[in-house]
Enzyme design. Structure first.
Site, PDB file in Angstrom:
ATOM      1  N   CYS A 149       0.848  -1.191   0.000  1.00 54.78           N
ATOM      2  CA  CYS A 149       0.000   0.000   0.000  1.00 54.78           C
ATOM      3  C   CYS A 149       0.880   1.236   0.000  1.00 54.78           C
ATOM      4  O   CYS A 149       2.110   1.163   0.014  1.00 54.78           O
ATOM      5  CB  CYS A 149      -0.923   0.006   1.211  1.00 54.78           C
ATOM      6  N   CYS A 209       3.409   1.540   2.794  1.00 55.97           N
ATOM      7  CA  CYS A 209       4.647   0.770   2.586  1.00 55.97           C
ATOM      8  C   CYS A 209       5.625   1.575   1.739  1.00 55.97           C
ATOM      9  O   CYS A 209       6.820   1.671   2.051  1.00 55.97           O
ATOM     10  CB  CYS A 209       4.344  -0.561   1.900  1.00 55.97           C
ATOM     11  N   ASP A 220      11.172  25.102 -31.259  1.00 57.31           N
ATOM     12  CA  ASP A 220      12.431  25.392 -31.935  1.00 57.31           C
ATOM     13  C   ASP A 220      12.196  25.160 -33.428  1.00 57.31           C
ATOM     14  O   ASP A 220      11.211  24.530 -33.822  1.00 57.31           O
ATOM     15  CB  ASP A 220      13.528  24.486 -31.394  1.00 57.31           C
ATOM     16  N   ASP A 237      15.460  20.256 -29.720  1.00 54.88           N
ATOM     17  CA  ASP A 237      16.253  19.063 -29.995  1.00 54.88           C
ATOM     18  C   ASP A 237      17.756  19.243 -29.813  1.00 54.88           C
ATOM     19  O   ASP A 237      18.496  18.262 -29.841  1.00 54.88           O
ATOM     20  CB  ASP A 237      15.998  18.577 -31.426  1.00 54.88           C
ATOM     21  N   ASP A 295      19.076  24.048 -26.686  1.00 51.41           N
ATOM     22  CA  ASP A 295      17.715  24.054 -26.157  1.00 51.41           C
ATOM     23  C   ASP A 295      17.646  23.509 -24.734  1.00 51.41           C
ATOM     24  O   ASP A 295      16.600  23.603 -24.095  1.00 51.41           O
ATOM     25  CB  ASP A 295      16.789  23.211 -27.053  1.00 51.41           C
TER      26      ASP A 295
END
Length: 785
Positions: free
Chosen positions: A75, A78, A480, A674, A678
């Site tokens: 749960c 835990c 971009d 990419d 960036d």
């Protein structure tokens, strides 16, 4: 012997004259099911570098990262306990436990603490942990499934038998039954119920005891109290030959709970199947090419720079670049795209993909934990382990809710004891069972795990936990240009000749010159016209001038290709000719007598870019274009795609300031990029996505990675995120309404203990099954590709 297989093996050993082996045995061997890779006495083996390199990633600052598989997690309490306990260990930097997959992402300082010490720390609080590896995980899941089936079988058989005796006891209560027969039926029920309680229900008691010792009440505490109290009370009534017995309720309660846990475990394993499937893509052996010929070697022995042969139909064992041959590669397991991709010399290939048509030779660039496949799996695990605010809130609510249930049950017991003492005990049991918040704790993590699994199959890898939550609130999307809105590959679109030379001759000359270069511009000429060696000219004395172009001897004449001023300087310094138009990039070809031809190169716009931008604007989202390209093409591209805000010649700092300005105005910004430049803005944006062709820095800085270069995946992600939020709201609404409805009914005595157990199990199962819908593609109504 534990099985006929062991007996047969022992017989073969004896017949082969190897019986002396057993003289060295000091004790019987353990059954495989009794062994655990995380036994405290053998944990130091995981510190050995030869073993740990398979599952531990080491950063440049000495940071160690690993994924741990956890046993005994039941749960949210835990998961919280493991996180808190590990987080307090010296040298541990971060811990995130995924309740849905029972795995933990952990990072620590290798100089301050060893992995074995962390595994031992987990063992100290009653759980088992070991490094996550798909092969061992499959075996562990098989062992867990068999054990769960045995417990379910014992509980089911016990329930059926005790129910038959209960029918006789109920009938005797109405029609009359002799004391000796009633006692006999009670004793038989007691005997049948005993293995159900002490074997089938043992996990509930073990988990509850661990929670009580640590003063962190989990969901198994009220469950264990209910089962144990009902069993002891019924046993006491049997011994005293008086009072009521509820052995059938105990068995039914255990059976329904065990069934619910088993179905939940199977659903969780099913949701986790995609990660294990990805890891199984990589083969175990490879054909390495050496000076002496071909040799079959284990994949783990490959090193960057090795040359490997991949035959048609075989799986590419490691990342690399194509050295020889042309073929198509099936990347569907990684990208979700069913059509194979054509690959030529110089193209990159990923380990785990399949060679379709012809044999190819690949030079290895990355292996093992550094490969794209391992990186994808690692990022996927990180994304599922990180907790959004909704999950953290649900975990906290569930943890305190258990304590509230225990206090409430105590109040109900005292109230009914003063009103009707004979009913107080059983009504209190119903309250303990009916209000257990299992469904509440599962509502959010199960949905998020299922959604990220579905998106990974579709081709979008979620690497941060907040992505699905943030995508639904996006107000601005920033793109971009190069490699994002455009394909990032220059393509030859036009050839204009200037002298008595045909177009085909000009292309042949240009291709022959550029074949000697690895510049991105050179790659555009390799696919123009004929690309075979028979269509080339003999080229000698090749010289590359950086940022200028190439010079070489062709047919006894000196030729140049590159910048216009560089080419015209070969014949005689003078006025540089102007290109035919201002659009695109123009490259000039000439010899020692003057210019020969102009070549126009363009970076193609992705075919889906315009539709994506129009869809975003139609949803009321502002779209901007930030590019480091100083050319006028940025403005023309923005006008072509319908983007209102376009900034050219933007430095990384300019992009960063633009996004921060939007955020200061209250905007929720999504960024797609990419390149290395960036990375800063990807880290700053509210939610960031990196393209499939991105640099490694951009991928690790982004919150999600597009596994194939298709911008429409952004729209898919938003759609999936909206579905995930709907499912989470449904789950939470159901869990809260169920508990609020069952609580007063159980407290008023209208819900029997077995009915409460059935309701709680069905509630958790409903939440899990509702979450699994997110792993299906909404457009096809079935599994995503």
């Amino acid at each position: 012997m534990c099985c006929p297989g062991c007996a047969a093996a022992a017989q073969v050993i004896e017949q082969a004259g190897l019986g002396a082996y057993y003289r060295f045995r000091e004790a019987p061997g353990q059954n495989p099911e009794d062994l655990s890779p995380a036994e405290p006495g053998s944990l130091e083996v995981f510190d050995h570098p030869a073993l740990s390199e398979d599952f531990v990633q080491i950063g440049g600052d000495g940071e160690h990262r690993a994924t741990l598989a956890l046993e005994g997690i039941n749960c949210a309490a835990c998961a919280w306990l493991v996180e808190q306990h590990l987080g307090r260990q010296p040298g541990v930097r971060s811990v995130a436990v995924n309740l849905a997959s029972h795995r933990a992402q952990i990072s620590w300082s290798g100089e301050r603490v060893r992995l074995s010490e962390l595994l031992r720390a987990v063992a100290q609080i009653g759980y088992r942990a070991h490094p996550y590896r798909p092969d061992q995980q499959e075996q562990l899941l098989a062992v867990q499934t068999r054990a769960a089936l045995r417990r379910l079988g014992v509980a089911g058989l016990g329930t059926m038998q005790v129910m038959m005796f209960a029918v006789a006891l109920y009938a005797g209560a109405f029609e009359g039954i002799e004391q000796k027969y009633r006692d006999l039926l009670r004793w038989v029920s007691f005997i049948v119920a005993t293995p159900v309680v002490f074997y089938a229900a043992r996990p509930f008691f073990g988990s509850a005891w661990r929670d009580i010792v640590r003063l962190q009440p989990g969901m198994d505490v009220p469950v264990a109290l209910a089962i144990g109290s009902a069993y002891l009370a019924s046993g006491w009534a049997t011994l005293r030959h008086g009072g009521e017995v509820y052995f059938e309720s105990v068995c039914m309660f255990t059976f329904f709970l065990t069934l619910g846990r088993f179905l939940e475990m199977r659903a969780r394993q099913h949701a986790d199947h995609s990660t294990r499937t990805l890891l199984r893509c990589a083969p175990h052996s490879a054909v390495r090419l050496t000076r002496s010929g071909e040799e079959v070697v284990p994949v783990r022995t490959l090193r960057p720079g090795d040359r490997i042969l991949v035959r048609p139909g075989a799986t590419i064992p490691a990342d690399g670049r194509l050295l020889e041959g042309r073929s198509s590669v099936d990347e569907s397991m990684l990208t979700g795209e069913s059509s194979p991709h054509a690959k030529a010399v110089g193209d990159s290939v990923m380990g785990g993909t399949s060679n379709v048509e012809s044999p190819i030779v690949v030079r290895v660039s990355r292996t093992g934990a550094d490969s794209a496949l391992s990186t994808i799996v690692r990022l996927l695990d990180r994304g599922q382990a990180e907790k959004p605010a909704a999950v953290s809130l649900a975990d906290r609510v569930a943890r305190y809710f258990v304590a509230g249930v225990l206090v409430l049950a105590a109040g109900v017991a005292m109230l009914w004891w003063s009103v009707s003492p004979d009913r107080a005990f059983w009504i209190t049991l119903s309250v303990l069972v009916a209000t257990c918040p299992c469904a509440l704790a599962l509502a959010t993590p199960a949905a998020l795990a299922s959604a990220t699994t579905g998106l990974a199959r579709r081709g979008l890898l979620v690497t941060r936990g907040h992505v699905l939550e943030s995508l639904t609130r996006v107000t601005h999307v920033v793109f971009d240009k190069t490699g994002t809105l455009t394909e990032g590959k220059l393509v030859l679109t036009k050839c204009t000749t200037l002298r008595d030379v045909g177009t085909e001759r000009a292309l042949t000359l240009a291709r022959s010159l550029e074949r000697r270069s690895e510049h991105p511009i050179a790659r555009a000429f390799r696919t123009a016209g004929r690309s075979d060696a028979a269509g080339e000219c003999e080229v000698t004395a090749v010289r590359a001038d950086p940022n200028q172009g190439l010079e070489a001897m062709v047919g006894g004449r000196r030729h140049r290709i590159g910048r216009p001023d560089y080419v015209t300087a070969l014949a005689q310094p003078g006025e540089t000719p102007k290109p035919p138009s201002e659009e695109g990039l123009w490259i000039l070809l000439g010899d020692d007598r003057g210019p020969l031809a102009w070549f126009q190169l363009e970076d193609r716009v992705r075919p889906e870019a315009r539709a994506v931008v129009e869809t975003l604007r139609g949803e009321g989202i502002a779209v901007a274009l930030l590019s480091g390209d100083p050319s006028a093409f940025v403005a023309r591209l923005a006008d072509r795609l319908g983007i209102e805000v376009a900034i050219a010649a933007a430095t990384p700092e300019d992009k960063l300031q633009h996004v921060r300005a939007l955020q200061q105005g209250g905007a929720v910004v999504a960024m797609l990029g990419d390149g290395v430049n960036d990375a800063p803005v990807l880290s700053t944006a509210t939610v960031s996505l990196a393209m499939a062709s991105s640099t490694d820095l951009a991928m690790t800085s982004a919150d999600a990675v597009l596994l194939r270069d298709d911008l429409s995946l952004l729209l898919d992600a938003r759609s999936w995120a909206a579905r995930a939020h709907r499912v989470i709201r449904q789950n939470l609404t159901w869990a809260v309404l169920y508990n609020l409805t069952m609580l007063p009914l159980a407290a008023l005595g209208y819900v029997a203990p077995y009915a409460a157990a059935l309701g709680m199990s069905l509630s958790s199962l409903l939440v899990t099954l509702n979450s699994l819908r997110l792993s299906r593609d909404p457009r096809t109504g079935g599994r995503s590709p």
